[in-house]
Design an enzyme around this catalytic site. Structure first.
Site, PDB file in Angstrom:
ATOM      1  N   LYS A   9       3.596  -1.258  10.267  1.00 58.36           N
ATOM      2  CA  LYS A   9       3.489  -2.618   9.718  1.00 58.36           C
ATOM      3  C   LYS A   9       2.761  -3.484  10.730  1.00 58.36           C
ATOM      4  O   LYS A   9       3.142  -3.535  11.903  1.00 58.36           O
ATOM      5  CB  LYS A   9       4.886  -3.171   9.438  1.00 58.36           C
ATOM      6  CG  LYS A   9       4.906  -4.504   8.717  1.00 58.36           C
ATOM      7  CD  LYS A   9       6.341  -4.886   8.344  1.00 58.36           C
ATOM      8  CE  LYS A   9       6.410  -6.161   7.552  1.00 58.36           C
ATOM      9  NZ  LYS A   9       7.811  -6.489   7.152  1.00 58.36           N
ATOM     10  N   ALA A  57       2.205  -9.655   6.622  1.00 63.64           N
ATOM     11  CA  ALA A  57       1.825  -8.378   7.219  1.00 63.64           C
ATOM     12  C   ALA A  57       1.417  -7.400   6.138  1.00 63.64           C
ATOM     13  O   ALA A  57       1.600  -7.645   4.940  1.00 63.64           O
ATOM     14  CB  ALA A  57       2.990  -7.815   8.039  1.00 63.64           C
ATOM     15  N   GLN A  58       0.844  -6.272   6.576  1.00 63.95           N
ATOM     16  CA  GLN A  58       0.543  -5.185   5.649  1.00 63.95           C
ATOM     17  C   GLN A  58       0.961  -3.860   6.288  1.00 63.95           C
ATOM     18  O   GLN A  58       1.158  -3.764   7.503  1.00 63.95           O
ATOM     19  CB  GLN A  58      -0.925  -5.171   5.255  1.00 63.95           C
ATOM     20  CG  GLN A  58      -1.908  -4.928   6.368  1.00 63.95           C
ATOM     21  CD  GLN A  58      -3.347  -5.111   5.887  1.00 63.95           C
ATOM     22  OE1 GLN A  58      -3.646  -6.006   5.092  1.00 63.95           O
ATOM     23  NE2 GLN A  58      -4.253  -4.258   6.356  1.00 63.95           N
ATOM     24  N   VAL A  59       1.103  -2.829   5.437  1.00 65.68           N
ATOM     25  CA  VAL A  59       1.665  -1.554   5.878  1.00 65.68           C
ATOM     26  C   VAL A  59       0.641  -0.441   5.690  1.00 65.68           C
ATOM     27  O   VAL A  59      -0.057  -0.381   4.670  1.00 65.68           O
ATOM     28  CB  VAL A  59       2.955  -1.223   5.091  1.00 65.68           C
ATOM     29  CG1 VAL A  59       3.517   0.127   5.538  1.00 65.68           C
ATOM     30  CG2 VAL A  59       3.996  -2.317   5.282  1.00 65.68           C
ATOM     31  N   ALA A  93       0.395  -1.430   1.198  1.00 67.87           N
ATOM     32  CA  ALA A  93       1.114  -2.607   0.708  1.00 67.87           C
ATOM     33  C   ALA A  93       0.690  -3.786   1.569  1.00 67.87           C
ATOM     34  O   ALA A  93       0.533  -3.647   2.789  1.00 67.87           O
ATOM     35  CB  ALA A  93       2.622  -2.406   0.790  1.00 67.87           C
ATOM     36  N   ASP A 108      16.387  -9.885   1.041  1.00 66.50           N
ATOM     37  CA  ASP A 108      15.177  -9.816   0.208  1.00 66.50           C
ATOM     38  C   ASP A 108      15.180  -8.515  -0.583  1.00 66.50           C
ATOM     39  O   ASP A 108      14.236  -7.729  -0.534  1.00 66.50           O
ATOM     40  CB  ASP A 108      13.937  -9.921   1.091  1.00 66.50           C
ATOM     41  CG  ASP A 108      12.686 -10.299   0.300  1.00 66.50           C
ATOM     42  OD1 ASP A 108      12.836 -10.809  -0.829  1.00 66.50           O
ATOM     43  OD2 ASP A 108      11.574 -10.095   0.808  1.00 66.50           O
ATOM     44  N   ALA A 167       1.491  -8.020   2.103  1.00 63.28           N
ATOM     45  CA  ALA A 167       2.251  -9.226   1.776  1.00 63.28           C
ATOM     46  C   ALA A 167       1.615 -10.413   2.485  1.00 63.28           C
ATOM     47  O   ALA A 167       0.532 -10.312   3.059  1.00 63.28           O
ATOM     48  CB  ALA A 167       3.709  -9.057   2.173  1.00 63.28           C
ATOM     49  N   SER A 168       2.310 -11.546   2.465  1.00 60.98           N
ATOM     50  CA  SER A 168       1.717 -12.768   3.002  1.00 60.98           C
ATOM     51  C   SER A 168       1.608 -12.756   4.520  1.00 60.98           C
ATOM     52  O   SER A 168       0.725 -13.392   5.087  1.00 60.98           O
ATOM     53  CB  SER A 168       2.535 -13.977   2.557  1.00 60.98           C
ATOM     54  OG  SER A 168       3.884 -13.845   2.980  1.00 60.98           O
TER      55      SER A 168
END
Length: 516
Positions: free
Chosen positions: A154, A134-136, A129, A289, A131-132
């Site tokens: 993360k 961080a990534q996992v 995954a 969120d 996102a703007s």
């Protein structure tokens, strides 16, 4: 503002114009000069975007501009009082998803953040995954005894802090310009919106803060049924890395998989709503969120597991009481009570009419009576409430912004699980219990206890306050005495100087007379 900032703003304007985002301003009440600029911007609009809806136009433009603008768009989604309900609804669908960065950088970034502890992380997967910010990745954590466990790692994007800082400079400049043309500028402080983005980004870019949020929310919800959070591995968590237990669960958006697992979707939707309301109303600290990508269903318990707590909301006890009574007021159709609450807490100016405001609220609430559960949208009610409060000069409340946004997200997620879900019915047990507790004998005792605690605290501080007051008064008297002495000296000098001047003139006159 630097030349580079001007270039970044010009590029942002070009991208938004090409993606057709300026079409959103055509029907807005903006000055003639601004309308002319909008028409000019639309000249370079792509032909293809004219076939797409407003969601795609604005979302595509913000996504092309990068993570800062995506976050800014998500923040504006909470400000329907500024951008309008339609645009806010479009922006609320903006996904915080970006292409992953080069996975070859991952080992070096992890070693830089964790040092030798990174050697305990094995089998690090490609990003699952992104996102703007961080990534996992999935990995295995090997403890000193050789035991392995699956973990989620993360990792912040490289250079993301510098990117945000440069983009924020441009957004501050843009906010100053926008305030000259956006209607209702008195209710909107552009700098405050960008301040909120800067503050939110600052917290999100320190993953230790997210770890602390998980820890605090887990403590608050320790006794709540069917709501869980991942476990934190503090030894492998740093400013740019967060390591948690791996979640074996089903994303709530995968409805078919939920049905195959035998999970009761209407019950899951009810759990989601009630968990959120407990966090907001009972604790004043909530996951802000709750979109479907951050929520999973646990096949073992049939409950909710929440992840990605980078954005959290916090509201005080007065606001929690306000929220609970507002929701309960709509459920009980007590519009006069809702109106009076707005005045009591100072949200609506005292020069407005409580009865007129109650009448406007009735126009919102009564159409809900007797309608089917799938026709009742809390998102629409909140949008109408914003419109109504604007008429009565209610100032936008920053402390309720994240709460309003998340209620829309939660409702949307609940309706994915159960299209006929009645959010109001699910909310009543939590909200009703809180209201009854607050207005009943126990609530009055708590209020009395709070007042007594404040009085006792004041009493304990009185000796110190008296000493401080005495020192201040002594200083004032001393300063006054000095001032009086100074004034006396000045007067003496003035009179002495005048007498000396007169004597000098007399002496000079006598000398002149002697010469003649």
């Amino acid at each position: 503002m630097s030349v580079a900032t001007y270039f970044r703003l010009a590029w942002a304007g070009f991208v938004l114009a090409r993606e057709g985002a300026f079409s959103l301003a055509e029907d807005q009440p903006i000055p003639p000069a601004a309308k002319f600029l909008v028409k000019c911007a639309r000249i370079i609009e792509k032909r293809a975007v004219r076939k797409t809806g407003r969601v795609d136009r604005l979302a595509n433009g913000l996504t092309r501009l990068g993570p800062t603008y995506v976050k800014f768009g998500q923040l504006l989604a909470t400000r329907a009082d500024i951008v309008g309900i339609g645009v806010a609804s479009d922006l609320s669908k903006l996904q915080d998803a970006m292409p992953p960065f080069d996975e070859k950088l991952v080992p070096g970034l992890l070693r830089q953040a964790l040092g030798d502890k990174v050697d305990q992380l094995k089998d690090i997967s490609p990003p699952i995954a992104a996102a703007s910010i961080a990534q996992v990745h999935r990995a295995k954590l090997v403890d000193p005894d050789g035991r392995e466990q699956d973990v989620a790692v993360k990792l912040l994007r490289p250079g993301i802090r510098a990117r945000f800082k440069s983009d924020l400079d441009g957004l501050y400049a843009l906010a100053r310009v926008a305030e000259r043309f956006v209607p209702n500028a008195g209710r909107f402080n552009g700098k405050r919106v960008v301040d909120a983005l800067a503050r939110s980004a600052q917290l999100e870019m320190d993953l230790r803060m997210e770890a602390a949020a998980i820890s605090e929310l887990a403590d608050n919800c320790a006794d709540d049924d069917r709501f869980a959070l991942p476990h934190i591995h503090w030894s492998h968590t740093a400013r740019s890395v967060l390591t948690t237990s791996w979640i074996d669960a089903i994303p709530v958006r995968e409805v078919e998989a939920l049905d195959k697992a035998g999970i009761d979707r209407p019950k899951l939707a009810e759990t989601l709503i009630q968990s959120f309301l407990r966090q907001a109303i009972r604790d004043g600290y909530f996951h802000a969120d709750m979109h479907p990508g951050n929520l999973f269903a646990d096949p073992k318990t049939g409950g909710i597991i929440a992840v990605d707590l980078g954005i959290m909301g916090r509201i005080g006890k007065a606001e929690r009481r306000f929220l609970a009574e507002i929701l309960y007021g709509f459920i009980a159709r007590d519009y006069k009570r809702i109106a009076q609450l707005h005045f009591d807490i100072g949200y609506v100016p005292p020069d407005q009419s409580v009865d007129d405001f109650a009448q406007a609220l009735r126009a919102i609430g009564e159409p809900l009576v007797g309608r089917a559960a799938d026709e009742i949208s809390m998102a629409k009610v909140l949008g109408q409430l914003l419109e109504t409060t604007e008429v009565f000069n209610m100032s936008a409340r920053p402390e309720l912004v994240l709460l309003q946004k998340n209620m829309v997200l939660v409702e949307g997620t609940a309706r994915i699980l159960d299209p006929r879900f009645n959010m109001w019915h699910a909310a009543e047990p939590i909200v009703g219990e809180w209201v009854r507790r607050q207005v009943g004998p126990l609530g009055r005792l708590e209020l009395a206890k709070e007042g007594l605690d404040e009085a006792l605290s004041l009493a304990r501080r009185l000796p110190k306050l008296a000493d401080s007051a005495e020192r201040v008064l002594t200083r004032i008297e001393r300063d006054q005495t000095r001032s009086e002495k100074r004034e006396g000296l000045v007067m003496a000098l003035k009179w002495g100087g005048l007498i000396a001047l007169v004597l000098a003139i007399v002496v000079l006159g006598l000398n002149i007379m002697d010469r003649f």
